[in-house]
Design a protein around this motif. Structure first.
Motif, PDB file in Angstrom:
ATOM      1  N   ARG A   2       0.853  -1.196   0.000  1.00 26.48           N
ATOM      2  CA  ARG A   2       0.000   0.000   0.000  1.00 26.48           C
ATOM      3  C   ARG A   2       0.882   1.238   0.000  1.00 26.48           C
ATOM      4  O   ARG A   2       1.769   1.377   0.851  1.00 26.48           O
ATOM      5  N   LEU A   3       0.628   2.132  -0.953  1.00 22.91           N
ATOM      6  CA  LEU A   3       1.455   3.346  -1.034  1.00 22.91           C
ATOM      7  C   LEU A   3       1.326   4.199   0.227  1.00 22.91           C
ATOM      8  O   LEU A   3       2.258   4.890   0.607  1.00 22.91           O
ATOM      9  N   SER A   4       0.149   4.132   0.876  1.00 26.50           N
ATOM     10  CA  SER A   4      -0.040   4.945   2.091  1.00 26.50           C
ATOM     11  C   SER A   4       0.925   4.513   3.200  1.00 26.50           C
ATOM     12  O   SER A   4       1.211   5.264   4.109  1.00 26.50           O
ATOM     13  N   LYS A   5       1.432   3.296   3.100  1.00 24.22           N
ATOM     14  CA  LYS A   5       2.291   2.782   4.181  1.00 24.22           C
ATOM     15  C   LYS A   5       3.725   2.515   3.713  1.00 24.22           C
ATOM     16  O   LYS A   5       4.525   1.951   4.447  1.00 24.22           O
ATOM     17  N   THR A   6       4.020   2.868   2.471  1.00 20.65           N
ATOM     18  CA  THR A   6       5.344   2.568   1.946  1.00 20.65           C
ATOM     19  C   THR A   6       6.122   3.856   1.715  1.00 20.65           C
ATOM     20  O   THR A   6       5.548   4.864   1.303  1.00 20.65           O
ATOM     21  N   PHE A   7       7.422   3.806   1.934  1.00 22.00           N
ATOM     22  CA  PHE A   7       8.238   5.001   1.756  1.00 22.00           C
ATOM     23  C   PHE A   7       8.648   5.127   0.288  1.00 22.00           C
ATOM     24  O   PHE A   7       9.637   4.535  -0.143  1.00 22.00           O
ATOM     25  N   VAL A   8       7.820   5.845  -0.485  1.00 16.65           N
ATOM     26  CA  VAL A   8       8.132   6.108  -1.894  1.00 16.65           C
ATOM     27  C   VAL A   8       8.058   7.630  -2.096  1.00 16.65           C
ATOM     28  O   VAL A   8       7.059   8.157  -2.570  1.00 16.65           O
ATOM     29  N   PRO A   9       9.103   8.340  -1.690  1.00 16.83           N
ATOM     30  CA  PRO A   9       9.041   9.803  -1.730  1.00 16.83           C
ATOM     31  C   PRO A   9       9.247  10.351  -3.150  1.00 16.83           C
ATOM     32  O   PRO A   9      10.350  10.698  -3.546  1.00 16.83           O
ATOM     33  N   ARG A  28      13.481  11.063  -8.663  1.00 16.35           N
ATOM     34  CA  ARG A  28      12.068  11.492  -8.677  1.00 16.35           C
ATOM     35  C   ARG A  28      11.114  10.376  -8.276  1.00 16.35           C
ATOM     36  O   ARG A  28      10.056  10.617  -7.717  1.00 16.35           O
ATOM     37  N   THR A  29      11.466   9.122  -8.592  1.00 19.82           N
ATOM     38  CA  THR A  29      10.582   8.012  -8.228  1.00 19.82           C
ATOM     39  C   THR A  29      10.850   7.507  -6.814  1.00 19.82           C
ATOM     40  O   THR A  29      10.244   6.531  -6.379  1.00 19.82           O
ATOM     41  N   GLY A  30      11.791   8.148  -6.126  1.00 16.85           N
ATOM     42  CA  GLY A  30      12.081   7.702  -4.762  1.00 16.85           C
ATOM     43  C   GLY A  30      12.750   6.341  -4.726  1.00 16.85           C
ATOM     44  O   GLY A  30      12.644   5.613  -3.742  1.00 16.85           O
ATOM     45  N   MET A  31      13.447   5.972  -5.798  1.00 16.86           N
ATOM     46  CA  MET A  31      14.182   4.694  -5.775  1.00 16.86           C
ATOM     47  C   MET A  31      15.448   4.819  -4.936  1.00 16.86           C
ATOM     48  O   MET A  31      15.860   3.872  -4.286  1.00 16.86           O
ATOM     49  N   VAL A  32      16.091   5.988  -5.037  1.00 17.96           N
ATOM     50  CA  VAL A  32      17.363   6.191  -4.320  1.00 17.96           C
ATOM     51  C   VAL A  32      17.408   7.581  -3.688  1.00 17.96           C
ATOM     52  O   VAL A  32      16.660   8.473  -4.075  1.00 17.96           O
ATOM     53  N   ARG A  33      18.290   7.738  -2.732  1.00 17.36           N
ATOM     54  CA  ARG A  33      18.651   9.048  -2.202  1.00 17.36           C
ATOM     55  C   ARG A  33      20.160   9.059  -2.010  1.00 17.36           C
ATOM     56  O   ARG A  33      20.755   8.034  -1.667  1.00 17.36           O
ATOM     57  N   MET A  34      20.751  10.238  -2.228  1.00 16.23           N
ATOM     58  CA  MET A  34      22.202  10.347  -2.078  1.00 16.23           C
ATOM     59  C   MET A  34      22.558  10.567  -0.611  1.00 16.23           C
ATOM     60  O   MET A  34      21.903  11.357   0.074  1.00 16.23           O
ATOM     61  N   LEU A  35      23.590   9.849  -0.166  1.00 19.13           N
ATOM     62  CA  LEU A  35      24.066  10.056   1.200  1.00 19.13           C
ATOM     63  C   LEU A  35      25.240  11.025   1.166  1.00 19.13           C
ATOM     64  O   LEU A  35      25.365  11.925   1.988  1.00 19.13           O
ATOM     65  N   SER A  36      26.094  10.842   0.161  1.00 17.15           N
ATOM     66  CA  SER A  36      27.274  11.687   0.002  1.00 17.15           C
ATOM     67  C   SER A  36      27.736  11.434  -1.437  1.00 17.15           C
ATOM     68  O   SER A  36      27.243  10.484  -2.067  1.00 17.15           O
ATOM     69  N   ALA A  37      28.660  12.243  -1.958  1.00 18.59           N
ATOM     70  CA  ALA A  37      29.011  12.116  -3.378  1.00 18.59           C
ATOM     71  C   ALA A  37      29.352  10.673  -3.750  1.00 18.59           C
ATOM     72  O   ALA A  37      30.245  10.069  -3.157  1.00 18.59           O
ATOM     73  N   GLY A  38      28.614  10.118  -4.706  1.00 17.59           N
ATOM     74  CA  GLY A  38      28.893   8.759  -5.173  1.00 17.59           C
ATOM     75  C   GLY A  38      28.437   7.667  -4.222  1.00 17.59           C
ATOM     76  O   GLY A  38      28.783   6.502  -4.415  1.00 17.59           O
ATOM     77  N   ILE A  39      27.681   8.023  -3.187  1.00 19.81           N
ATOM     78  CA  ILE A  39      27.201   7.019  -2.219  1.00 19.81           C
ATOM     79  C   ILE A  39      25.687   7.148  -2.097  1.00 19.81           C
ATOM     80  O   ILE A  39      25.171   8.189  -1.687  1.00 19.81           O
ATOM     81  N   TYR A  40      24.982   6.099  -2.500  1.00 18.71           N
ATOM     82  CA  TYR A  40      23.528   6.146  -2.584  1.00 18.71           C
ATOM     83  C   TYR A  40      22.870   5.096  -1.712  1.00 18.71           C
ATOM     84  O   TYR A  40      23.355   3.968  -1.596  1.00 18.71           O
ATOM     85  N   SER A  41      21.733   5.482  -1.124  1.00 17.11           N
ATOM     86  CA  SER A  41      20.882   4.523  -0.420  1.00 17.11           C
ATOM     87  C   SER A  41      19.783   4.099  -1.374  1.00 17.11           C
ATOM     88  O   SER A  41      19.218   4.942  -2.081  1.00 17.11           O
ATOM     89  N   PHE A  42      19.509   2.819  -1.405  1.00 15.38           N
ATOM     90  CA  PHE A  42      18.365   2.335  -2.173  1.00 15.38           C
ATOM     91  C   PHE A  42      17.166   2.261  -1.239  1.00 15.38           C
ATOM     92  O   PHE A  42      17.226   1.638  -0.176  1.00 15.38           O
ATOM     93  N   LEU A  43      16.073   2.904  -1.635  1.00 12.40           N
ATOM     94  CA  LEU A  43      14.837   2.880  -0.841  1.00 12.40           C
ATOM     95  C   LEU A  43      13.998   1.694  -1.340  1.00 12.40           C
ATOM     96  O   LEU A  43      14.350   1.053  -2.336  1.00 12.40           O
ATOM     97  N   PRO A  44      12.871   1.398  -0.674  1.00  7.80           N
ATOM     98  CA  PRO A  44      12.166   0.141  -0.967  1.00  7.80           C
ATOM     99  C   PRO A  44      11.897  -0.152  -2.447  1.00  7.80           C
ATOM    100  O   PRO A  44      12.152  -1.259  -2.919  1.00  7.80           O
ATOM    101  N   SER A 144      26.560  11.034 -12.561  1.00  8.07           N
ATOM    102  CA  SER A 144      25.413  10.362 -13.151  1.00  8.07           C
ATOM    103  C   SER A 144      24.759   9.401 -12.169  1.00  8.07           C
ATOM    104  O   SER A 144      24.370   8.299 -12.526  1.00  8.07           O
ATOM    105  N   GLY A 145      24.635   9.812 -10.919  1.00 11.03           N
ATOM    106  CA  GLY A 145      23.964   8.980  -9.922  1.00 11.03           C
ATOM    107  C   GLY A 145      24.707   7.687  -9.689  1.00 11.03           C
ATOM    108  O   GLY A 145      25.931   7.676  -9.524  1.00 11.03           O
ATOM    109  N   VAL A 146      23.954   6.584  -9.739  1.00 11.27           N
ATOM    110  CA  VAL A 146      24.573   5.293  -9.400  1.00 11.27           C
ATOM    111  C   VAL A 146      25.443   4.740 -10.526  1.00 11.27           C
ATOM    112  O   VAL A 146      26.072   3.703 -10.362  1.00 11.27           O
ATOM    113  N   ILE A 147      25.490   5.415 -11.668  1.00 10.99           N
ATOM    114  CA  ILE A 147      26.288   4.894 -12.786  1.00 10.99           C
ATOM    115  C   ILE A 147      27.781   4.898 -12.433  1.00 10.99           C
ATOM    116  O   ILE A 147      28.512   3.988 -12.796  1.00 10.99           O
ATOM    117  N   ARG A 148      28.235   5.925 -11.754  1.00  8.91           N
ATOM    118  CA  ARG A 148      29.610   5.909 -11.254  1.00  8.91           C
ATOM    119  C   ARG A 148      29.595   6.273  -9.780  1.00  8.91           C
ATOM    120  O   ARG A 148      29.592   7.446  -9.420  1.00  8.91           O
TER     121      ARG A 148
END
Ligand code: ATP
Ligand code: MG
Length: 564
Positions: A2-9, A28-44, A144-148
């Motif tokens: 359920r989108l109401s209960k899922t973290f998809v920012p 934009r789809t809330g798949m990832v967020r950057m933690l620091s240059a070249g370091i990304y968190s994957f969201l649900p 380029s995000g997670v590409i490098r």
């Protein structure tokens, strides 16, 4: 879910620091967020896609006899010293400050370490060992995000064989598995072959996709599949023939004429009769490089032709070496080594600089006037030139490397002393291959190739969910109840459903559904429900149709089966 209960920012706006489509859309789809240059968190949502790619990779690696390992990322530095790669990686290698450890950028050393302890006899081979694991590289320009990234997931595998023939087999198994993996992921890819360079192996291939985000430039022929990095690519180009009569050499006053275009304009000649000069320095000696017209020097090819490293001469060195500035340099009167591109081979009646500012020379005959000249292919290939393998034309574009297969040979087994006893009891180094795939790059490249102005267009294989269920107005009790029922029953039947049960406007929900890009949307609204209907939409084609409620399961199954 359920989108109401899922973290998809999801984000409406394009994030400031993102340029390439996959980076923009993953944020934009809330798949990832950057933690620091070249370091990304994957969201649900993003992590679901990662897991789907990993599953395809696992299935295909298992199918070629691969055995899955999970090696530590934290490695004692001594093991890396055995192969000299602490130095070879240099600043790319992350060092752990309070211990003599490094964070592994790849795992040849660790796999070889295990092989040397257990693979002792020819009977213990062949082996294919793989893992899907985090790598750390201190990339100087993460982009380029997670590409490098500085931390990324790699599927890396290693083959151990008794002979070069067996290595060829392990290599071919990987080649075929990679083609299946990328095809199943829905990627349009091509394969660039390369002879191995400094790594000391005997062959390698890179699996690539065309993308503006790419940092490599490749020449590609759509019709026969020829593909090569521009550093080594060749093409078919025509040039004028040697003329029957050679004119005498003559000097021409050419005030303020610097470029080939200016020279052509001034003398009303074609660029194909001009020999452009460039001075390079190699081992402190000047080298004059001659190219036809506006052809560019490919420095990788030049280094190969010269046989050592080169650099362009600085402007202040030019005058000292030739007596002239850039734009007036030429072969007549030049005393050092001369290398010319093949397009000018044995040509006559050419124009070039006079080694005197504001003067050029005409009537140059390379056979008669330029002694000690070597010829080599030195050109940078351009789009539209003839394919070297067939009669079609080449296209030159930026591309991203998704994966790499590599015949390592005995480089690691020799330096780390991983030997085995052959059938005759003789000790030999194990013959190895190594093979990598960037997992996040697969995801990003899929998005690069499959998006439109509204968002991502997922295929069945990688979509985080197959069905995006939208309840238009959950405040309406009937709409809410029916939507809930559809969600429960579809989920129970094994469909992967993302359920937008949020209390938000229909427009907002439709936009999010298109942005997130699940292959099929099911829209539940008051009006259609009166006739026991819901609306289905195919995200890729924008095709819409009504489906009877009691027919929904079978219709969705049919639609999913028909999707690639
Ligand atoms: P590149 O030339 O792009 O730096 P590489 O030659 O260093 O790549 P390999 O060492 O062959 O890459 O690693 C195998 C795979 O890992 C690559 O094909 C790529 O898909 C992925 N990869 C390499 N570096 C990165 C990175 N910094 N971020 C994300 N993926 C990476
Ligand atoms: Mg690299």
């Amino acid at each position: 879910m359920r989108l109401s209960k899922t973290f998809v920012p999801t984000l409406k706006e394009i994030p400031n620091d993102a340029v390439v489509p996959s980076h923009i859309l993953m944020l934009r789809t809330g798949m990832v967020r950057m933690l620091s240059a070249g370091i990304y968190s994957f969201l649900p949502l993003g992590y679901r896609v990662i897991k789907k790619v990993c599953e395809i990779v696992r299935q295909e690696m298992d199918a070629i006899g691969g055995q899955e390992f999970h090696l530590p990322a934290l490695n004692p530095k001594e093991i890396w010293e055995e192969t000299g790669r602490v130095e070879a990686f240099g600043d790319i290698l992350f060092h752990v400050k309070n211990r003599d450890y490094v964070l592994a950028p790849t795992h040849e050393e660790i796999m070889t370490f295990h092989a040397r302890n257990v693979v002792k006899s020819y009977k213990d081979m062949p082996q294919i060992w793989y893992q899907i694991q985090t790598k750390f590289r201190n990339e100087p320009r993460p982009r380029s995000g997670v590409i490098r990234g500085r931390q990324f997931l790699m599927k890396d595998s290693y083959s151990f064989d008794v002979s070069w023939e067996d290595l060829d087999k392990s290599y071919m198994l990987h080649d075929e598995a990679y083609r299946r993996i990328f095809t199943r992921c829905g990627l349009k890819f091509f394969v660039v072959g390369a002879s191995s360079g400094a790594m000391g192996g005997t062959g390698s291939e890179e699996f690539m996709v065309k993308s503006e985000a790419g940092e490599d430039t490749v020449a590609y022929c759509e019709s026969c599949g020829y593909a090569a990095n521009v550093e080594v690519a060749t093409s078919k180009v025509s040039s004028p023939e040697r003329e029957t009569e050679s004119k005498q050499v003559y000097e021409i006053h050419t005030p303020n004429v610097k470029s080939i275009d200016e020279l052509c304009e001034f003398l009303k000649i074609d660029e194909s009769v001009c020999a452009k000069s460039r001075i390079y320095i190699s081992n402190n000696q000047p080298i004059l490089v001659l190219m036809q017209g506006n052809d560019e020097v490919n420095e990788t090819k030049l280094e190969k032709a010269v046989g050592s490293t080169i650099r362009p001469a600085h402007p202040d060195e030019l005058k000292e070496i030739t007596g002239a500035d850039a734009g007036s340099i030429g072969p007549i009167g030049f005393n050092g080594r001369i290398i010319s591109d093949l397009r000018l081979k044995d040509r006559n009646n050419l124009f070039s600089g006079a080694n005197k500012n504001d003067y050029h020379i005409g009537g140059i005959d390379f056979q008669r006037d330029v002694k000690n000249i070597d010829y080599a292919d030195l050109r940078v290939v351009q789009s539209g030139e003839g394919c070297p393998k067939c009669d079609s034309k080449l296209e030159v574009f930026p591309a991203i490397e998704l994966g790499h297969i590599f015949k390592l040979g005995t480089k690691y087994s020799e330096s780390m002393k991983a030997y085995f006893l052959d059938e005759n009891g003789k000790e030999n180094p194990i013959i190895m291959g190594s093979y990598g795939i960037g997992i996040e790059r697969v995801v990003a490249c899929y998005i690069e190739q499959n998006h439109d102005t509204k968002g991502i267009v997922w295929n069945k294989a990688l979509a985080p969910f197959h069905i995006h269920l939208i309840s238009i107005n959950p405040k309406n009790e009937k709409v809410k109840n029916v939507s809930d029922e559809i969600y429960d029953s579809l989920t129970k039947s094994g469909f992967e459903v993302l359920y937008d049960d949020r209390d938000a406007s229909p427009g907002f929900k439709f936009n999010d559904a298109d942005l997130l890009g699940m292959p099929i949307q099911v829209i539940v609204g008051e009006k259609k429900l009166k006739d026991n209907l819901v609306e289905c939409k195919i995200r890729k084609s924008d095709e819409r149709f009504d489906v009877e409620l009691n027919n929904l399961h079978s219709k969705l199954k049919e639609l999913l089966d028909s999707l690639e």
